[in-house]
Write an enzyme that holds these catalytic residues in place. Structure first.
Site, PDB file in Angstrom:
ATOM      1  N   CYS A   1      25.918  -3.886  13.660  1.00 22.49           N
ATOM      2  CA  CYS A   1      26.752  -5.097  14.117  1.00 22.49           C
ATOM      3  C   CYS A   1      26.656  -6.154  13.324  1.00 22.49           C
ATOM      4  O   CYS A   1      26.580  -5.927  11.962  1.00 22.49           O
ATOM      5  CB  CYS A   1      26.175  -5.302  15.417  1.00 22.49           C
ATOM      6  SG  CYS A   1      27.225  -6.238  16.555  1.00 22.49           S
TER       7      CYS A   1
ATOM      8  N   ASP B   1      20.423  -9.887  21.268  1.00 18.98           N
ATOM      9  CA  ASP B   1      21.062 -10.621  22.399  1.00 18.98           C
ATOM     10  C   ASP B   1      20.191 -11.011  23.622  1.00 18.98           C
ATOM     11  O   ASP B   1      20.156 -12.163  23.965  1.00 18.98           O
ATOM     12  CB  ASP B   1      22.076  -9.877  23.173  1.00 18.98           C
ATOM     13  CG  ASP B   1      23.268  -9.729  22.423  1.00 18.98           C
ATOM     14  OD1 ASP B   1      23.494  -8.926  21.245  1.00 18.98           O
ATOM     15  OD2 ASP B   1      24.343 -10.511  22.478  1.00 18.98           O
TER      16      ASP B   1
ATOM     17  N   ASN C   1      20.357  -5.346  22.501  1.00 15.29           N
ATOM     18  CA  ASN C   1      21.198  -5.790  21.251  1.00 15.29           C
ATOM     19  C   ASN C   1      22.574  -4.605  21.238  1.00 15.29           C
ATOM     20  O   ASN C   1      22.587  -3.589  22.111  1.00 15.29           O
ATOM     21  CB  ASN C   1      20.561  -5.477  20.194  1.00 15.29           C
ATOM     22  CG  ASN C   1      21.272  -6.190  18.942  1.00 15.29           C
ATOM     23  OD1 ASN C   1      21.814  -7.490  18.934  1.00 15.29           O
ATOM     24  ND2 ASN C   1      21.438  -5.464  17.917  1.00 15.29           N
ATOM     25  N   LYS C   2      23.416  -4.831  20.441  1.00 12.35           N
ATOM     26  CA  LYS C   2      24.540  -3.980  20.382  1.00 12.35           C
ATOM     27  C   LYS C   2      24.346  -2.348  20.687  1.00 12.35           C
ATOM     28  O   LYS C   2      23.327  -1.903  20.039  1.00 12.35           O
ATOM     29  CB  LYS C   2      25.287  -4.303  18.982  1.00 12.35           C
ATOM     30  CG  LYS C   2      26.371  -3.692  18.766  1.00 12.35           C
ATOM     31  CD  LYS C   2      27.612  -3.746  19.867  1.00 12.35           C
ATOM     32  CE  LYS C   2      27.733  -5.117  19.904  1.00 12.35           C
ATOM     33  NZ  LYS C   2      28.626  -5.612  21.439  1.00 12.35           N
TER      34      LYS C   2
HETATM   35  C1  RUB Z   1      26.618  -9.232  18.782  1.00 12.22           C
HETATM   36  C2  RUB Z   1      25.533  -8.544  18.738  1.00 12.22           C
HETATM   37  C3  RUB Z   1      24.307  -9.168  17.559  1.00 12.22           C
HETATM   38  C4  RUB Z   1      23.650 -10.208  18.425  1.00 12.22           C
HETATM   39  C5  RUB Z   1      22.804 -11.147  17.430  1.00 12.22           C
HETATM   40  O1  RUB Z   1      27.412  -8.589  19.848  1.00 12.22           O
HETATM   41  O2  RUB Z   1      24.755  -7.433  19.192  1.00 12.22           O
HETATM   42  O3  RUB Z   1      23.519  -8.225  17.290  1.00 12.22           O
HETATM   43  O4  RUB Z   1      24.249 -11.073  19.377  1.00 12.22           O
HETATM   44  O5  RUB Z   1      23.790 -12.146  16.871  1.00 12.22           O
HETATM   45  P1  RUB Z   1      28.987  -8.930  20.195  1.00 12.22           P
HETATM   46  P2  RUB Z   1      23.417 -13.576  16.258  1.00 12.22           P
HETATM   47  O6  RUB Z   1      29.752  -8.943  19.019  1.00 12.22           O
HETATM   48  O7  RUB Z   1      29.243  -7.925  21.286  1.00 12.22           O
HETATM   49  O8  RUB Z   1      28.898 -10.501  20.695  1.00 12.22           O
HETATM   50  O9  RUB Z   1      21.998 -13.143  15.475  1.00 12.22           O
HETATM   51  O10 RUB Z   1      24.427 -13.810  15.603  1.00 12.22           O
HETATM   52  O11 RUB Z   1      22.932 -14.251  17.393  1.00 12.22           O
END
Ligand code: RUB
Length: 304
Positions: free
Chosen positions: A125, A194, A204-205
């Site tokens: 992701c 997340d 997470n994703k």
């Molecule tokens: C994004 C995703 C990221 C986490 C962490 O999913 O799963 O791995 O949000 O990101 P989406 P960060 O694209 O559906 O929002 O480290 O930038 O918080």
């Protein structure tokens, strides 16, 4: 950006990633507080709560959104008057955003310290925290290579490979289903988060849990990079984190597909703590089994 536009940008994923949605939501609460022109303190508090609800309904899974928005309105009931409440929201929001940006840098450092010269890393992701680890390791002078997954259906992996390539790092894009075929070349996996639940489960994703299983099979350390506002105080009593289901068009648009076919599009999944070697946070490395204690220390045990 105002609250309504921010919520709509989060819903449509113009703003995406758990950290970014939390920061932009918190900033939009401060924007609302600045723009409030009424003269009734009670009305101001009611309106702030309404704005909070608009933001919280924009995406269901990442607890960072909840923690970011709730921390922006913390203490408003004790505000003396409208100006005082306005000041509280603005200061809360500034503190949340600053702490969040600093946390990503600190995580980059703690994570990079786990990377050895010559390592091949894999990420999934597009996570600012995981990319911060990769960039920092490279800036420390380590010769690294990275595999990044495409991340169906939305393709966040394309953002990741561009960010990593622009930093000058050797990066290879693979489709999600190629992870097992490249894992024998991977030394360490770093992904984002997340939500981390009280029992140390990573949300997470979609696809993250399969990567964790494969890493486990190959004895490759699997670590998640998570600011502690990804820890969910809401799961202390009950873990009922909603896994977002998105529009099936994300999968089938432009595809020739029989109308009778049903489509299911969950965009996050759950990785049990037993597959996670460490959670890299701004507080240092935390074991999944220590998440509950950390949540209580950070957020308290009370009603959330
Ligand atoms: C994004 C995703 C990221 C986490 C962490 O999913 O799963 O791995 O949000 O990101 P989406 P960060 O694209 O559906 O929002 O480290 O930038 O918080």
């Amino acid at each position: 950006m105002n609250v309504e536009d921010t919520a709509s940008a989060i819903k449509s994923m113009k703003i995406r990633g758990a950290g970014r949605i939390a920061r932009s939501a918190s900033e939009s609460m401060a924007e609302y507080a600045k723009s409030y022109t009424g003269n009734d303190k009670r009305d101001f508090i009611i309106k702030l709560n309404e704005k909070k609800d608009i933001l919280l309904s924009s995406r269901p899974t990442a607890v960072s959104l909840y923690n970011g928005v709730m921390s922006s309105i913390k203490g408003i009931d004790n505000g003396k008057d409208i100006d005082d409440i306005r000041r509280i929201v603005i200061e809360n929001s500034e503190a949340f955003v600053n702490n969040s940006e600093n946390a990503v840098k600190i995580i980059g450092k703690y994570g990079a310290d786990l990377v050895d010269d010559g390592d091949t890393l894999l990420t999934h992701c597009n996570s600012s925290a995981a990319v911060s680890v990769i960039r920092t390791a490279y800036e420390q002078g380590k010769d690294i290579k990275v595999f990044a997954t495409e991340t169906r259906p939305w393709g966040q992996g394309f953002i990741t490979v561009n960010e990593i390539a622009e930093a000058g790092i050797d990066v290879t894009l693979v489709v999600d289903s190629a992870v097992r075929s490249v894992m024998d070349k991977v030394d360490k996996v770093f992904v984002g988060a997340d939500t981390i639940t009280a029992d140390g489960t990573l949300i997470n994703k979609i696809g993250t849990s399969q990567i964790a299983l494969i890493a486990n099979e190959f004895n490759v350390p699997f670590r998640t990079c998570a600011e502690t506002y990804k820890f969910s105080p809401l799961t202390l009593k009950k873990d009922d984190v909603e896994i977002e289901l998105r529009d099936v068009d994300e999968i089938i648009k432009g595809k020739d597909i029989n109308k009778k076919v049903k489509i299911h599009n969950p965009v996050f999944d759950r990785t049990p703590g037993k597959y996670i070697d460490a959670i890299i946070t701004e507080r240092g490395l935390i074991k999944p089994s220590d998440v509950r204690r950390n949540i209580i220390e950070i957020f308290g045990e009370g009603e959330q």
